[in-house]
Scaffold this motif. Structure first.
Motif, short mmCIF file in Angstrom:
data_model
loop_
_atom_site.label_atom_id
_atom_site.label_comp_id
_atom_site.label_asym_id
_atom_site.label_seq_id
_atom_site.Cartn_x
_atom_site.Cartn_y
_atom_site.Cartn_z
N ARG A 88 0.91 -1.37 -0.09
CA ARG A 88 -0.06 0.37 0.03
C ARG A 88 1.20 1.27 -0.08
O ARG A 88 2.45 1.65 0.59
N THR A 89 0.57 2.18 -0.61
CA THR A 89 1.08 3.69 -0.68
C THR A 89 0.26 4.52 0.40
O THR A 89 -0.95 4.79 0.28
N PHE A 90 0.78 5.50 1.21
CA PHE A 90 0.57 6.52 2.11
C PHE A 90 1.24 7.62 1.20
O PHE A 90 2.61 7.89 0.86
N SER A 91 -0.07 8.92 0.98
CA SER A 91 0.80 9.67 0.87
C SER A 91 0.37 11.36 2.00
O SER A 91 -0.94 10.81 2.25
N SER A 92 1.07 12.32 1.70
CA SER A 92 0.42 13.00 2.25
C SER A 92 1.22 14.65 1.96
O SER A 92 2.07 14.46 1.39
N PRO A 93 0.58 15.81 1.63
CA PRO A 93 0.34 16.64 0.63
C PRO A 93 2.45 17.07 1.94
O PRO A 93 1.76 17.09 3.22
N VAL A 94 2.81 18.07 1.64
CA VAL A 94 4.42 17.89 2.67
C VAL A 94 3.94 19.84 2.58
O VAL A 94 4.64 19.49 3.87
N TYR A 95 3.00 20.43 2.76
CA TYR A 95 3.09 21.98 2.48
C TYR A 95 1.44 21.69 3.59
O TYR A 95 0.26 21.64 2.80
N ARG A 96 1.84 22.63 4.60
CA ARG A 96 0.04 23.67 5.49
C ARG A 96 -0.75 22.16 5.80
O ARG A 96 -1.64 22.89 6.45
N ARG A 97 -1.28 21.62 4.91
CA ARG A 97 -2.25 20.19 5.53
C ARG A 97 -2.04 19.18 5.90
O ARG A 97 -0.36 18.33 6.31
N TYR A 98 -2.11 17.84 7.13
CA TYR A 98 -2.00 16.58 7.92
C TYR A 98 -3.29 16.03 7.12
O TYR A 98 -4.60 15.94 7.31
N GLU A 99 -2.77 15.38 5.75
CA GLU A 99 -3.90 14.28 5.08
C GLU A 99 -2.73 13.32 4.57
O GLU A 99 -2.43 13.46 3.93
N VAL A 100 -3.12 12.35 5.18
CA VAL A 100 -2.55 11.08 4.72
C VAL A 100 -4.01 10.42 4.21
O VAL A 100 -4.75 9.76 5.05
N GLU A 101 -3.42 9.99 2.90
CA GLU A 101 -4.34 8.30 2.24
C GLU A 101 -3.34 7.64 1.74
O GLU A 101 -2.73 7.42 1.64
N VAL A 102 -4.56 6.66 1.76
CA VAL A 102 -4.18 5.41 1.41
C VAL A 102 -5.00 4.89 0.41
O VAL A 102 -5.81 5.05 0.15
N TRP A 103 -3.35 4.11 -0.36
CA TRP A 103 -3.72 3.80 -1.74
C TRP A 103 -3.42 2.17 -2.25
O TRP A 103 -2.02 2.01 -1.55
N SER A 104 -3.87 1.28 -2.39
CA SER A 104 -3.59 0.13 -3.01
C SER A 104 -2.38 0.07 -4.01
O SER A 104 -2.30 0.85 -4.50
N GLU A 105 -2.60 -1.23 -4.21
CA GLU A 105 -1.09 -1.16 -5.20
C GLU A 105 -1.63 -0.93 -6.83
O GLU A 105 -0.82 -0.80 -7.15
N THR A 106 -3.26 -0.99 -7.08
CA THR A 106 -3.16 -0.88 -8.47
C THR A 106 -4.36 0.54 -8.46
O THR A 106 -4.89 1.11 -9.42
N GLY A 107 -3.65 1.70 -7.19
CA GLY A 107 -3.73 3.03 -7.03
C GLY A 107 -5.61 3.23 -7.12
O GLY A 107 -6.10 3.97 -6.97
N ARG A 108 -5.87 2.26 -6.13
CA ARG A 108 -7.15 2.05 -4.99
C ARG A 108 -7.57 2.73 -4.20
O ARG A 108 -6.41 2.52 -3.55
N ARG A 109 -7.84 4.02 -3.99
CA ARG A 109 -7.97 4.52 -2.70
C ARG A 109 -8.52 3.71 -1.95
O ARG A 109 -10.04 3.58 -1.63
N ILE A 110 -7.83 3.96 -0.52
CA ILE A 110 -8.47 3.04 0.27
C ILE A 110 -9.60 3.90 1.40
O ILE A 110 -10.49 3.27 1.99
N THR A 111 -8.71 4.19 2.15
CA THR A 111 -9.64 5.67 3.02
C THR A 111 -8.27 6.77 3.41
O THR A 111 -7.31 6.21 2.68
N GLY A 112 -8.73 7.51 4.51
CA GLY A 112 -8.01 8.80 4.24
C GLY A 112 -7.85 9.33 5.99
O GLY A 112 -9.41 9.01 6.19
N PHE A 113 -7.06 9.81 6.05
CA PHE A 113 -7.22 10.13 7.17
C PHE A 113 -6.69 12.09 7.58
O PHE A 113 -5.53 12.51 6.90
N ILE A 114 -7.49 12.65 8.54
CA ILE A 114 -7.13 14.37 8.22
C ILE A 114 -7.13 14.50 9.65
O ILE A 114 -7.57 13.73 10.95
N ASP A 115 -6.15 15.51 10.12
CA ASP A 115 -6.17 16.54 11.67
C ASP A 115 -6.18 17.51 10.91
O ASP A 115 -5.48 18.42 10.76
#
Length: 385
Positions: free
Chosen positions: A228-255
């Protein structure tokens, strides 16, 4: 390939997320985060009622980098440790190698466009065979270097990416870059296999539109053992999204409290428009806990500033003489339970410039002493709840 949810759907989801966050304790729990079927789901990150501030252990075990001579570190944003404990530092046009005791061993490469010549050398992975994978964002190349510093293999890849992480055994990679995706416009995340981008994804949940295209596409990324891939914007936001190995979005986490209210990048810094805290690195451990490194703005940051009049006659806040911009921040580590979206543990590293994780049991930091002087510190880390 995935596209971003519509603003209307996003507003509904965020509203639902706040409702869930405030729901009674006896509300039935949601599906485990890995079993979510709604690809637009958002989970709000909250502090655990039993948040532990002394469960994360830290011990500095090594400092390396000379002030002059061959072991001088001009810059170091990409570092890997190989199977015998050597440290490989990317230095733009070369890679400098230090042994397990921090002694300078040698330099690999030079400036140029040929074999073992780099523009922006990024050591990314030391594989099981002792080979180091070096990516060059400037020349657009993936090089495999042996433990004897000899070139084993070169492969041309797309250029000008921001970050790269292995997806599994290193046969595939996740690139972060702005790259056209057929039928989907520009997307920030891409699966690279060999020399080809095989899929693109990363349409993101956005609470406030970025004003700069470069920041829109810049992501902090990591991968886990389940590809799985976990990604977050570098600047200003705390948003972590999780993606499957096929590029399907699984879920997201926000502070939502991170940098609230958000900084206006077009206005001068002030007490009402402070610098932004930023996410620096992500790691997922074997217990499905997300580790987050960030730079957190210090409460006394204004004491480090003074008013100065610029050439245009405007008065701005600037760092006091002898201080660096990074001095306004402390390093911070959060450990988040992904299924409950709660912060289990947190520690603040006062005056420490955290850079990235180094495997499962260490992180590394930059130690600055004046402009152009960098040493790298290795810290062992642990979690004892």
């Amino acid at each position: 390939m995935n596209a971003s949810p519509s603003p209307i759907a996003l507003a509904s989801l965020i509203g639902a997320g706040f409702f869930l966050a405030c729901a009674p304790p006896d509300e039935p729990s949601r599906a485990h985060w890995t079993d979510v079927t709604d690809s637009t789901e958002v989970r709000l990150i909250r502090e655990s009622e039993s948040l532990c501030e002394d469960c994360i252990t830290l011990e500095q075990v090594l400092v390396m980098g000379d002030t002059i001579g061959e072991g001088y570190l001009r810059a170091a944003f990409h570092l890997v440790r190989d199977s015998v404990g050597n440290y490989w530092f990317g230095q733009y046009e070369a890679v400098k190698v230090f042994d397990a005791e921090g002694n300078f061993v040698g330099e690999v490469g030079r400036a140029g466009e040929g074999p073992l010549e780099w523009e922006n050398a990024m050591p990314v992975l030391a594989d099981r065979e002792g080979r180091v994978h070096v990516f060059d964002a400037g020349n657009g190349r993936h090089s495999i270097v042996g433990p004897d510093f000899a070139l084993i293999e070169d492969e041309s890849i797309p250029a000008y990416f921001n970050a790269v992480r292995p997806l599994g055994d290193g046969e595939r990679w996740v690139l972060n870059m702005q790259h056209p995706a057929p039928d989907a416009g520009d997307l920030p995340l891409h699966i690279l296999q060999g020399a080809q981008v095989t899929s693109s994804f990363g349409g993101t949940i956005v609470l406030a539109n970025d004003r700069s295209a470069s920041t829109q596409f810049h992501r902090i990324i990591t991968t886990d053992a389940a590809h799985r891939t976990f990604s977050s914007p570098v600047y200003r936001r705390y948003e972590v999204e999780v993606w499957s190995e096929t590029g399907r979005r699984i879920t997201g986490f926000i502070d939502p409290a991170f940098n609230d209210p958000p900084r206006d990048p077009e206005a001068p810094e002030s007490s009402d428009n402070p610098p932004s805290s930023t996410i620096r690195a992500l790691r997922v451990d074997s217990d499905d806990r997300l580790w987050v490194l960030s730079w957190q703005l210090r409460e006394d940051w204004l004491d480090m500033m003074e008013e100065r009049r610029g050439p245009d006659g405007r008065v701005r806040l600037e760092m006091k003489s002898g201080l660096e911009t990074i001095d306004r921040f402390d390093g911070q580590i959060d450990i988040i339970d992904l299924n409950t979206a709660t912060v289990l543990a947190r520690t603040r590293m006062e005056g420490v410039v955290v850079v990235d994780f180094l495997g499962d049991d260490a992180l590394w930091v930059g130690e600055f002493s004046g402009p152009g002087y960098l040493r790298a510190g290795i810290w062992e880390i642990g979690f004892n709840p």
